[in-house]
Design a protein around this motif. Structure first.
Motif, PDB file in Angstrom:
ATOM      1  N   GLU A  81      19.860 -52.183 -19.171  1.00  0.00           N
ATOM      2  CA  GLU A  81      19.917 -52.096 -20.626  1.00  0.00           C
ATOM      3  C   GLU A  81      20.966 -51.061 -21.012  1.00  0.00           C
ATOM      4  N   ASP A  82      21.052 -50.739 -22.274  1.00  0.00           N
ATOM      5  CA  ASP A  82      22.088 -49.826 -22.757  1.00  0.00           C
ATOM      6  C   ASP A  82      22.030 -48.451 -22.093  1.00  0.00           C
ATOM      7  N   ARG A  83      20.862 -47.947 -21.825  1.00  0.00           N
ATOM      8  CA  ARG A  83      20.739 -46.585 -21.292  1.00  0.00           C
ATOM      9  C   ARG A  83      20.657 -46.525 -19.763  1.00  0.00           C
ATOM     10  N   THR A  84      20.769 -47.638 -19.077  1.00  0.00           N
ATOM     11  CA  THR A  84      20.662 -47.650 -17.622  1.00  0.00           C
ATOM     12  C   THR A  84      21.769 -46.836 -16.969  1.00  0.00           C
ATOM     13  N   GLU A  85      22.987 -46.981 -17.451  1.00  0.00           N
ATOM     14  CA  GLU A  85      24.110 -46.246 -16.860  1.00  0.00           C
ATOM     15  C   GLU A  85      23.910 -44.744 -16.977  1.00  0.00           C
ATOM     16  N   SER A  86      23.551 -44.261 -18.152  1.00  0.00           N
ATOM     17  CA  SER A  86      23.361 -42.814 -18.319  1.00  0.00           C
ATOM     18  C   SER A  86      22.165 -42.315 -17.510  1.00  0.00           C
ATOM     19  N   PHE A  87      21.124 -43.142 -17.402  1.00  0.00           N
ATOM     20  CA  PHE A  87      19.950 -42.781 -16.596  1.00  0.00           C
ATOM     21  C   PHE A  87      20.346 -42.607 -15.121  1.00  0.00           C
ATOM     22  N   LEU A  88      21.083 -43.576 -14.585  1.00  0.00           N
ATOM     23  CA  LEU A  88      21.502 -43.487 -13.183  1.00  0.00           C
ATOM     24  C   LEU A  88      22.476 -42.331 -12.962  1.00  0.00           C
ATOM     25  N   ARG A  89      23.382 -42.107 -13.917  1.00  0.00           N
ATOM     26  CA  ARG A  89      24.311 -40.975 -13.795  1.00  0.00           C
ATOM     27  C   ARG A  89      23.557 -39.649 -13.780  1.00  0.00           C
ATOM     28  N   SER A  90      22.528 -39.538 -14.589  1.00  0.00           N
ATOM     29  CA  SER A  90      21.728 -38.305 -14.617  1.00  0.00           C
ATOM     30  C   SER A  90      21.012 -38.093 -13.284  1.00  0.00           C
ATOM     31  N   LEU A  91      20.464 -39.168 -12.724  1.00  0.00           N
ATOM     32  CA  LEU A  91      19.793 -39.058 -11.429  1.00  0.00           C
ATOM     33  C   LEU A  91      20.778 -38.682 -10.319  1.00  0.00           C
ATOM     34  N   ILE A  92      21.979 -39.234 -10.380  1.00  0.00           N
ATOM     35  CA  ILE A  92      22.994 -38.906  -9.372  1.00  0.00           C
ATOM     36  C   ILE A  92      23.386 -37.431  -9.479  1.00  0.00           C
ATOM     37  N   ALA A  93      23.566 -36.937 -10.696  1.00  0.00           N
ATOM     38  CA  ALA A  93      23.896 -35.521 -10.891  1.00  0.00           C
ATOM     39  C   ALA A  93      22.774 -34.629 -10.373  1.00  0.00           C
ATOM     40  N   TYR A  94      21.540 -35.013 -10.653  1.00  0.00           N
ATOM     41  CA  TYR A  94      20.378 -34.266 -10.165  1.00  0.00           C
ATOM     42  C   TYR A  94      20.366 -34.242  -8.640  1.00  0.00           C
ATOM     43  N   ARG A 135      17.142 -65.101  -9.694  1.00  0.00           N
ATOM     44  CA  ARG A 135      16.048 -64.802  -8.767  1.00  0.00           C
ATOM     45  C   ARG A 135      15.030 -63.821  -9.361  1.00  0.00           C
ATOM     46  N   GLY A 136      15.297 -63.330 -10.553  1.00  0.00           N
ATOM     47  CA  GLY A 136      14.366 -62.405 -11.199  1.00  0.00           C
ATOM     48  C   GLY A 136      14.532 -60.969 -10.751  1.00  0.00           C
ATOM     49  N   ILE A 137      15.595 -60.673 -10.028  1.00  0.00           N
ATOM     50  CA  ILE A 137      15.816 -59.318  -9.528  1.00  0.00           C
ATOM     51  C   ILE A 137      16.434 -58.443 -10.610  1.00  0.00           C
ATOM     52  N   ILE A 138      17.402 -58.980 -11.327  1.00  0.00           N
ATOM     53  CA  ILE A 138      18.013 -58.230 -12.432  1.00  0.00           C
ATOM     54  C   ILE A 138      17.563 -58.850 -13.743  1.00  0.00           C
ATOM     55  N   GLU A 139      17.053 -58.002 -14.596  1.00  0.00           N
ATOM     56  CA  GLU A 139      16.717 -58.427 -15.953  1.00  0.00           C
ATOM     57  C   GLU A 139      17.803 -57.857 -16.854  1.00  0.00           C
ATOM     58  N   ASN A 140      18.643 -58.726 -17.349  1.00  0.00           N
ATOM     59  CA  ASN A 140      19.838 -58.331 -18.082  1.00  0.00           C
ATOM     60  C   ASN A 140      19.548 -58.264 -19.577  1.00  0.00           C
ATOM     61  N   TRP A 141      19.464 -57.038 -20.104  1.00  0.00           N
ATOM     62  CA  TRP A 141      19.263 -56.861 -21.537  1.00  0.00           C
ATOM     63  C   TRP A 141      20.580 -56.605 -22.257  1.00  0.00           C
ATOM     64  N   LEU A 142      21.673 -56.560 -21.498  1.00  0.00           N
ATOM     65  CA  LEU A 142      22.984 -56.385 -22.126  1.00  0.00           C
ATOM     66  C   LEU A 142      23.515 -57.710 -22.654  1.00  0.00           C
ATOM     67  N   GLY A 143      22.997 -58.801 -22.117  1.00  0.00           N
ATOM     68  CA  GLY A 143      23.392 -60.122 -22.582  1.00  0.00           C
ATOM     69  C   GLY A 143      24.474 -60.763 -21.743  1.00  0.00           C
ATOM     70  N   ASP A 144      25.540 -60.061 -21.481  1.00  0.00           N
ATOM     71  CA  ASP A 144      26.674 -60.630 -20.762  1.00  0.00           C
ATOM     72  C   ASP A 144      26.651 -60.152 -19.308  1.00  0.00           C
ATOM     73  N   GLU A 145      26.718 -61.104 -18.379  1.00  0.00           N
ATOM     74  CA  GLU A 145      26.713 -60.756 -16.952  1.00  0.00           C
ATOM     75  C   GLU A 145      27.936 -59.934 -16.576  1.00  0.00           C
ATOM     76  N   ASN A 146      29.046 -60.199 -17.231  1.00  0.00           N
ATOM     77  CA  ASN A 146      30.272 -59.463 -16.932  1.00  0.00           C
ATOM     78  C   ASN A 146      30.123 -57.980 -17.272  1.00  0.00           C
ATOM     79  N   GLU A 147      29.416 -57.671 -18.359  1.00  0.00           N
ATOM     80  CA  GLU A 147      29.179 -56.271 -18.731  1.00  0.00           C
ATOM     81  C   GLU A 147      28.373 -55.543 -17.672  1.00  0.00           C
ATOM     82  N   VAL A 148      27.374 -56.231 -17.098  1.00  0.00           N
ATOM     83  CA  VAL A 148      26.557 -55.622 -16.039  1.00  0.00           C
ATOM     84  C   VAL A 148      27.422 -55.340 -14.817  1.00  0.00           C
TER      85      VAL A 148
END
Length: 180
Positions: free
Chosen positions: A44-57, A89-102
């Motif tokens: 979703e929209d905040r996934t990138e910032s969430f993962l970046r925060s975890l990586i920094a931690y 396959r149900g592994i990624i639930e895309n809330w961004l809408g566009d697969e290219n954005e993911v």
């Protein structure tokens, strides 16, 4: 040294199947007998910032679990087709809408991450996947699917041809037995 794995599209062509894990643990990934089992991931929209925060931690405490997971995602997601396969396959639930954005988000996220260290979490799994994809039988099956069985009609025509060949062989055997 860790040898990276191919994208989801190429892995699927090499007879690797993807399944959604029943566990909700985000970093839970496994590979056994040609099946890669992954925990579901909502993008979703905040996934990138969430993962970046975890990586920094992680970098502060010198762990690499999330960093390695992002490297893993970068390996299997190169394009929108890879996202589409994992979504189907149900592994990624895309809330961004566009697969290219993911795909762009995952690839951009991994640019800021260093390569895998000596304690890469998924090293054994990568080795197993590469062994599976390197087997001659799996390469043949991938080539067969890609070049000949890309269309359901080609599969049906091959099956009909095999049935006709079997019937011709049976008729020949009965003709020989009748004469003898």
């Amino acid at each position: 040294m860790v040898r990276f794995i191919n994208s989801a599209k190429r892995l699927e062509e090499a007879n690797v199947k993807f399944e959604k894990s029943e566990e909700e643990m985000m970093f839970n990934v496994g590979f056994k007998e040609g099946v890669m089992v992954m925990a579901p991931l909502t993008i979703e929209d905040r996934t990138e910032s969430f993962l970046r925060s975890l990586i920094a931690y992680e970098q502060y405490f010198q762990h690499n679990f999330v960093t390695d997971y992002v490297k893993f995602l970068d390996c299997i997601i190169d394009s929108s087709k890879d996202v589409e396969i994992l979504s189907r396959r149900g592994i990624i639930e895309n809330w961004l809408g566009d697969e290219n954005e993911v795909a762009e988000m995952v690839n951009k996220l991994s640019e800021s991450v260093s390569g895998p260290g000596k304690d890469f979490v998924y090293a054994n799994m990568f080795e197993d996947v590469n062994k599976h994809c390197g087997r001659r039988w799996n390469r043949w099956m991938a080539n067969l699917r890609k070049n000949y069985f890309y269309n359901p009609w080609t599969i049906i025509s091959v099956l009909v041809a095999l049935v006709l060949l079997l019937l011709t062989f049976t008729q020949t055997v009965f003709t020989i037995l009748h004469v003898v």
